[in-house]
Design an enzyme around this catalytic site. Structure first.
Site, PDB file in Angstrom:
ATOM      1  N   ASP A 258       0.838  -1.205   0.000  1.00 32.37           N
ATOM      2  CA  ASP A 258       0.000   0.000   0.000  1.00 32.37           C
ATOM      3  C   ASP A 258       0.872   1.254   0.000  1.00 32.37           C
ATOM      4  O   ASP A 258       0.360   2.374  -0.069  1.00 32.37           O
ATOM      5  CB  ASP A 258      -1.027  -0.013   1.146  1.00 32.37           C
ATOM      6  CG  ASP A 258      -0.388   0.053   2.520  1.00 32.37           C
ATOM      7  OD1 ASP A 258       0.850  -0.037   2.623  1.00 32.37           O
ATOM      8  OD2 ASP A 258      -1.146   0.199   3.509  1.00 32.37           O
ATOM      9  N   SER A 259       2.209   1.071   0.034  1.00 34.31           N
ATOM     10  CA  SER A 259       3.135   2.181  -0.243  1.00 34.31           C
ATOM     11  C   SER A 259       2.832   2.764  -1.621  1.00 34.31           C
ATOM     12  O   SER A 259       3.241   3.889  -1.934  1.00 34.31           O
ATOM     13  CB  SER A 259       4.590   1.698  -0.171  1.00 34.31           C
ATOM     14  OG  SER A 259       4.753   0.506  -0.913  1.00 34.31           O
TER      15      SER A 259
ATOM     16  N   ASP B 157      -1.172  -6.347  -0.335  1.00 34.34           N
ATOM     17  CA  ASP B 157      -1.150  -5.662   0.959  1.00 34.34           C
ATOM     18  C   ASP B 157      -2.553  -5.124   1.256  1.00 34.34           C
ATOM     19  O   ASP B 157      -3.098  -4.332   0.482  1.00 34.34           O
ATOM     20  CB  ASP B 157      -0.160  -4.490   0.841  1.00 34.34           C
ATOM     21  CG  ASP B 157       0.407  -4.067   2.169  1.00 34.34           C
ATOM     22  OD1 ASP B 157       0.139  -4.732   3.176  1.00 34.34           O
ATOM     23  OD2 ASP B 157       1.144  -3.059   2.172  1.00 34.34           O
TER      24      ASP B 157
ATOM     25  N   GLU C 119      -1.297  -5.429   8.683  1.00 38.46           N
ATOM     26  CA  GLU C 119      -0.523  -4.839   9.768  1.00 38.46           C
ATOM     27  C   GLU C 119      -1.176  -5.121  11.125  1.00 38.46           C
ATOM     28  O   GLU C 119      -2.396  -5.122  11.234  1.00 38.46           O
ATOM     29  CB  GLU C 119      -0.439  -3.312   9.566  1.00 38.46           C
ATOM     30  CG  GLU C 119       0.274  -2.922   8.283  1.00 38.46           C
ATOM     31  CD  GLU C 119       0.394  -1.403   8.094  1.00 38.46           C
ATOM     32  OE1 GLU C 119       0.000  -0.643   9.006  1.00 38.46           O
ATOM     33  OE2 GLU C 119       0.880  -1.002   7.018  1.00 38.46           O
TER      34      GLU C 119
ATOM     35  N   GLU D  84       9.333  -3.891  10.569  1.00 36.95           N
ATOM     36  CA  GLU D  84       9.694  -2.596   9.973  1.00 36.95           C
ATOM     37  C   GLU D  84      10.210  -1.615  11.023  1.00 36.95           C
ATOM     38  O   GLU D  84       9.551  -1.372  12.044  1.00 36.95           O
ATOM     39  CB  GLU D  84       8.466  -2.007   9.247  1.00 36.95           C
ATOM     40  CG  GLU D  84       8.766  -0.643   8.617  1.00 36.95           C
ATOM     41  CD  GLU D  84       7.773  -0.197   7.572  1.00 36.95           C
ATOM     42  OE1 GLU D  84       6.859  -0.964   7.212  1.00 36.95           O
ATOM     43  OE2 GLU D  84       7.912   0.958   7.107  1.00 36.95           O
TER      44      GLU D  84
ATOM     45  N   LYS E 117      -0.967  -9.578   3.045  1.00 36.68           N
ATOM     46  CA  LYS E 117      -0.244  -9.079   4.230  1.00 36.68           C
ATOM     47  C   LYS E 117      -1.152  -8.088   4.936  1.00 36.68           C
ATOM     48  O   LYS E 117      -1.862  -7.327   4.266  1.00 36.68           O
ATOM     49  CB  LYS E 117       1.060  -8.386   3.803  1.00 36.68           C
ATOM     50  CG  LYS E 117       1.774  -7.680   4.953  1.00 36.68           C
ATOM     51  CD  LYS E 117       3.146  -7.168   4.553  1.00 36.68           C
ATOM     52  CE  LYS E 117       3.139  -5.773   3.961  1.00 36.68           C
ATOM     53  NZ  LYS E 117       2.560  -4.731   4.845  1.00 36.68           N
TER      54      LYS E 117
HETATM   55  O1  KIV Z   1       3.494  -1.081   1.666  1.00 40.46           O
HETATM   56  C1  KIV Z   1       4.654  -1.520   1.633  1.00 40.46           C
HETATM   57  O2  KIV Z   1       5.416  -1.315   0.678  1.00 40.46           O
HETATM   58  C2  KIV Z   1       5.104  -2.321   2.771  1.00 40.46           C
HETATM   59  C3  KIV Z   1       6.556  -2.631   2.847  1.00 40.46           C
HETATM   60  C4  KIV Z   1       7.298  -1.433   3.293  1.00 40.46           C
HETATM   61  C5  KIV Z   1       6.832  -3.806   3.700  1.00 40.46           C
HETATM   62  O3  KIV Z   1       4.332  -2.649   3.619  1.00 40.46           O
END
Ligand code: KIV
Length: 289
Positions: free
Chosen positions: A54-55, A93, A125, A192, A123
């Site tokens: 989600d970056s 994510d 959080e 992280e 993934k």
């Molecule tokens: O969103 C993302 O790119 C991430 C990584 C930094 C692990 O969660």
């Protein structure tokens, strides 16, 4: 698996491959991608895992945090990444508010990543507060990667993008969260921006692989945001990033050179143009005279 391994000899990376790598102390590689072309290049380089992070919200869509990213944004970009990748394990994510409000939301949204976007796993959080969602997703047959430490969706709770786990109590909490995620059935955990020795301790205490970002060399693998690694994200570069290229500067040079060529009639040249047969040209001229 390395870039030199012939393409036809590569096998699709699975959760089992990753566990094997940890068992044999072979470092796991992971990068983010948000589009077809980048996924293709990462896959060809032999990277084990592609995360559609989600970056995306910050490095591609220009938001200042990851919070505005939606499920539809993630599915759109995940589909493009899936088209570009054949061997890497693909992880979608889960964006902010796609799993926090209810377990039903969590399962349905995780399912979309596999059903609509061709991802292999998701993934999300958080630690023990997310166990219900994680267990429900796992019960649906969807592998889950955890994410602890500086979890960017909690940026406002942390008061900024700050390192986590720096005092004994916070470090102990993080270790307990990691053990709980493993116990629930997560196949791996991202750590992280936490102290390197804490990440090493957690990695040693866990049977499942840890993937570090800003967490030192003691993790079982490493992940970076591809735009940081390639120098494509100009706004800031976290201290833990190693820049392997300066694509932003390269792009700026290319765009300036293009502008100059167009303005000076140096582009396009003959080689970039096409012509029609002479007879057709003559016929055209005659027909319009
Ligand atoms: O969103 C993302 O790119 C991430 C990584 C930094 C692990 O969660």
């Amino acid at each position: 698996m390395t870039a030199s391994t012939p393409l036809q000899d590569r096998k699709k990376i699975t959760t089992h491959t990753l566990q094997e790598k940890k068992n044999q102390s072979q470092p796991i590689t992971m990068l983010t991608a948000y589009d077809y072309g980048t996924a293709l290049a990462i896959d060809r380089a032999g990277i084990d895992i592609i995360l559609v992070g989600d970056s995306l919200g910050m490095v591609v869509l220009g938001y200042t945090t990851t919070l505005p990213v939606t499920m539809d944004d993630m599915i759109h970009h995940s589909k493009a990444v899936a088209r570009g990748s054949s061997y890497a394990m693909l992880i979608g994510d889960m964006p902010f508010m796609s799993y926090q409000a209810s377990v039903d939301d969590a399962v349905r949204n995780a399912g979309r990543f596999l059903q609509e976007a061709g991802m292999d796993a998701v993934k999300l959080e958080g630690g023990r507060e997310r166990l219900d969602a994680i267990q429900a997703i796992l019960s649906a047959g969807i592998p889950v990667m955890g994410h602890l430490g500086l979890t960017p969706q909690s940026v406002h709770k942390f008061g900024g993008f700050r390192a986590q786990g720096k005092d004994a109590q916070a470090a102990r909490n993080l270790l307990e969260d990691a053990l709980a995620l493993q116990q629930a059935g997560c196949f791996s955990i991202v750590l992280e921006t936490i102290p390197a020795r804490l990440a090493k301790l957690v990695s040693e205490r866990l049977e499942i692989p840890t993937i570090g970002i800003g967490a030192g060399v003691g993790c079982d693998g490493q992940v970076l945001v591809t735009h940081d690694l390639c120098g494509m994200f100009d706004r800031f570069t976290p201290r833990f990033v190693k820049k392997y290229a300066d694509f932003h500067a390269e792009m700026a040079h290319a765009f300036e050179a293009y502008k100059s060529d167009v303005e000076n009639l140096a582009f396009p040249e003959k080689a970039h143009s096409l012509e029609m047969p002479e007879a057709e040209w003559e016929a055209l001229l005659e027909s319009i005279e």
